[in-house]
Design an enzyme around this catalytic site. Structure first.
Site, PDB file in Angstrom:
ATOM      1  CD  GLU A  93       5.910  -5.626  -3.214  1.00  0.00           C
ATOM      2  OE1 GLU A  93       6.000  -6.521  -2.581  1.00  0.00           O
ATOM      3  OE2 GLU A  93       5.901  -4.294  -2.388  1.00  0.00           O
ATOM      4  CB  CYS A 106      -2.529  -3.468  -8.733  1.00  0.00           C
ATOM      5  SG  CYS A 106      -2.207  -2.194  -7.715  1.00  0.00           S
ATOM      6  CB  CYS A 113       5.348   7.046  -2.919  1.00  0.00           C
ATOM      7  SG  CYS A 113       4.305   8.275  -3.333  1.00  0.00           S
ATOM      8  CB  CYS A 117      -0.533   8.988   2.472  1.00  0.00           C
ATOM      9  SG  CYS A 117      -0.687   9.802   0.999  1.00  0.00           S
ATOM     10  CB  CYS A 120       0.219   4.698   2.293  1.00  0.00           C
ATOM     11  SG  CYS A 120       0.845   3.778   0.800  1.00  0.00           S
ATOM     12  CB  CYS A 336      -4.950  -0.850  -0.943  1.00  0.00           C
ATOM     13  SG  CYS A 336      -6.021  -1.177  -1.971  1.00  0.00           S
TER      14      CYS A 336
HETATM   15  N1  SAH Z   1      -0.643   7.282  -5.247  1.00  0.00           N
HETATM   16  C1  SAH Z   1      -1.926   6.962  -5.706  1.00  0.00           C
HETATM   17  C2  SAH Z   1      -2.081   5.426  -6.087  1.00  0.00           C
HETATM   18  C3  SAH Z   1      -1.472   4.548  -4.928  1.00  0.00           C
HETATM   19  S1  SAH Z   1      -2.386   3.801  -3.729  1.00  0.00           S
HETATM   20  C4  SAH Z   1      -3.341   7.376  -5.093  1.00  0.00           C
HETATM   21  O1  SAH Z   1      -2.689   8.049  -3.969  1.00  0.00           O
HETATM   22  O2  SAH Z   1      -4.027   7.165  -5.284  1.00  0.00           O
HETATM   23  C5  SAH Z   1      -3.574   2.972  -3.894  1.00  0.00           C
HETATM   24  C6  SAH Z   1      -4.819   3.307  -2.809  1.00  0.00           C
HETATM   25  O3  SAH Z   1      -4.620   2.594  -1.616  1.00  0.00           O
HETATM   26  C7  SAH Z   1      -5.046   4.721  -2.476  1.00  0.00           C
HETATM   27  O4  SAH Z   1      -6.210   5.182  -2.256  1.00  0.00           O
HETATM   28  C8  SAH Z   1      -4.082   4.489  -1.076  1.00  0.00           C
HETATM   29  O5  SAH Z   1      -4.646   5.725  -0.311  1.00  0.00           O
HETATM   30  C9  SAH Z   1      -4.943   3.159  -0.545  1.00  0.00           C
HETATM   31  N2  SAH Z   1      -3.829   2.919   0.828  1.00  0.00           N
HETATM   32  C10 SAH Z   1      -2.641   3.056   0.951  1.00  0.00           C
HETATM   33  N3  SAH Z   1      -2.199   2.343   2.088  1.00  0.00           N
HETATM   34  C11 SAH Z   1      -3.418   1.830   2.657  1.00  0.00           C
HETATM   35  C12 SAH Z   1      -3.745   0.830   3.639  1.00  0.00           C
HETATM   36  N4  SAH Z   1      -2.736   0.633   4.589  1.00  0.00           N
HETATM   37  N5  SAH Z   1      -4.809   0.217   3.391  1.00  0.00           N
HETATM   38  C13 SAH Z   1      -5.750   0.643   2.931  1.00  0.00           C
HETATM   39  N6  SAH Z   1      -5.750   1.135   1.824  1.00  0.00           N
HETATM   40  C14 SAH Z   1      -4.541   2.090   1.808  1.00  0.00           C
END
Ligand code: SAH
Length: 347
Positions: A93, A106, A113, A117, A120, A336
């Site tokens: 996406e 973006c 991935c 985390c 996420c 995000c």
């Molecule tokens: N792997 C990279 C880029 C992808 S995520 C990284 O970790 O930076 C982009 C951002 O969105 C990251 O800061 C991630 O932690 C955040 N993110 C992931 N899931 C989220 C959610 N459910 N709500 C808000 N932010 C989130």
């Protein structure tokens, strides 16, 4: 004879070398480069200022591999999300966020991935594979081509989509170099931001290699909490992360962006705010507080807005620029952490 090369996955210098080898003049490279990166064509036949004969010759060595748009959704707030299908049917996406003075795309760097985390949504998918150079560059090209007719333009790129860009280092670096080309996509280093969960050994290198803006997904300032939220922390802890970021070659006046997702009862207390201020001492920083975007099945809960405001006041009060990020594209799962690269989640 070597295999056919995807035109969007090579640098201008490489194209020049190949065409030199064919005995072609340098202006041929200019013409082709402009068709691909400025006029955004998707086939060699559209390059109408090249002779038919030369186009046939090109076709024997080069091709386009533009991903197919499987789905496109536009949010109430104008954010647009595309689901792109790659040549092996894998999907990623990308999201376009229009603002008054700019348009931010973006971009994803991996299918799935490996970081897991737990807050996420992308993290619930295992890593399928890294994206190729052309699959990263094509996201910008497809978005620009799509948005042209709407009078919109991609001015900024954030590598914040699916995946961990620093775990696909070589391809990401090459793709960004292609985006930077002043005669092509021409997106400047100030307009590109790479977001990482903190792959320490690659952090300084990317600053040296590309000089783009850096965003770090911090989310906690205690190792026990961060071990849970960003499991990569078990490998590269907060101390190691800070050392690496301090060594990041920041260009004049720029700051590191710290992303901090606000999770109710987990990382949003006054103590956490004080810890954050302490942790960032000595680093030119900007803090992005991201209200948690829930997704189906998650057990995490967003911090209440009063909590986020209080946190912002405490961190901001210390002199750090602290912004609460909008939940752009929330209604289309484009915010995000909501990208999963499948149609399954969309009714
Ligand atoms: N792997 C990279 C880029 C992808 S995520 C990284 O970790 O930076 C982009 C951002 O969105 C990251 O800061 C991630 O932690 C955040 N993110 C992931 N899931 C989220 C959610 N459910 N709500 C808000 N932010 C989130």
């Amino acid at each position: 004879m070597s295999a056919s090369v995807c035109l969007t996955g090579i640098r201008r210098e490489e194209l020049l070398d190949i065409l030199n080898g064919w005995g072609e003049k340098p202006f041929r490279t200019k013409q082709i480069w402009s068709w691909v990166h400025v006029k955004l064509v998707a086939s060699i036949d559209e390059m109408t200022d090249l002779s038919k004969e030369f186009r046939e010759r090109l076709k024997s060595s080069f091709h386009f591999c533009r991903p197919r748009i499987r789905l496109r959704r536009q949010s109430r707030d104008q954010t647009i999300k595309w689901l792109l299908e790659l040549s092996d049917q894998a999907c990623v996406e990308m999201v376009f966020i229009p603002e008054v003075d700019r348009g931010t795309l973006c971009v994803s760097s991996q299918v799935g991935c490996s970081l897991s985390c737990p807050f996420c949504h992308t993290g619930t998918r295992r890593l399928e594979r890294n994206l190729k150079v052309e699959e990263i560059v094509d996201q910008v090209i497809v978005a620009r081509a799509e948005l042209q007719s709407m009078g919109l333009r991609v001015t900024n790129v954030v590598l914040m989509g699916m995946g961990e860009p620093l775990y696909n280092y070589e391809s990401v670096v090459k793709a960004v170099r292609i985006m930077l080309d002043a005669n092509g996509l021409a997106i400047g280093t100030r307009k590109i931001t790479l977001s990482t969960a903190g792959v320490v050994p690659k952090l300084v290198a990317v600053g040296r290699d590309l000089g783009v803006n850096l965003a770090v997904s911090l989310h906690a300032v205690r190792d026990d909490v961060r071990d849970r939220l960003v499991p990569l922390n078990k490998k590269f802890n907060l101390y190691a992360l800070k050392q690496a970021v301090m060594a990041y070659p920041l260009k004049g006046g720029r700051r590191v962006t710290w992303e901090y997702v606000m999770l109710d009862g987990i990382n949003d207390t006054d103590d956490d705010a004080r810890g954050l201020v302490h942790y960032l001492k000595g680093i030119p920083s900007k803090v992005n507080l991201i209200p948690f975007n829930p997704w189906p099945g998650t057990s995490f809960v967003p911090s209440p807005m009063e909590r986020i405001l209080r946190f912002q006041e405490m961190v901001g009060g210390s002199g750090l620029v602290t912004v609460i990020r909008d939940r752009r594209g929330e209604d289309i799962e484009a915010a995000c952490g909501q990208l999963v690269g499948s149609q399954g989640v969309h009714p």
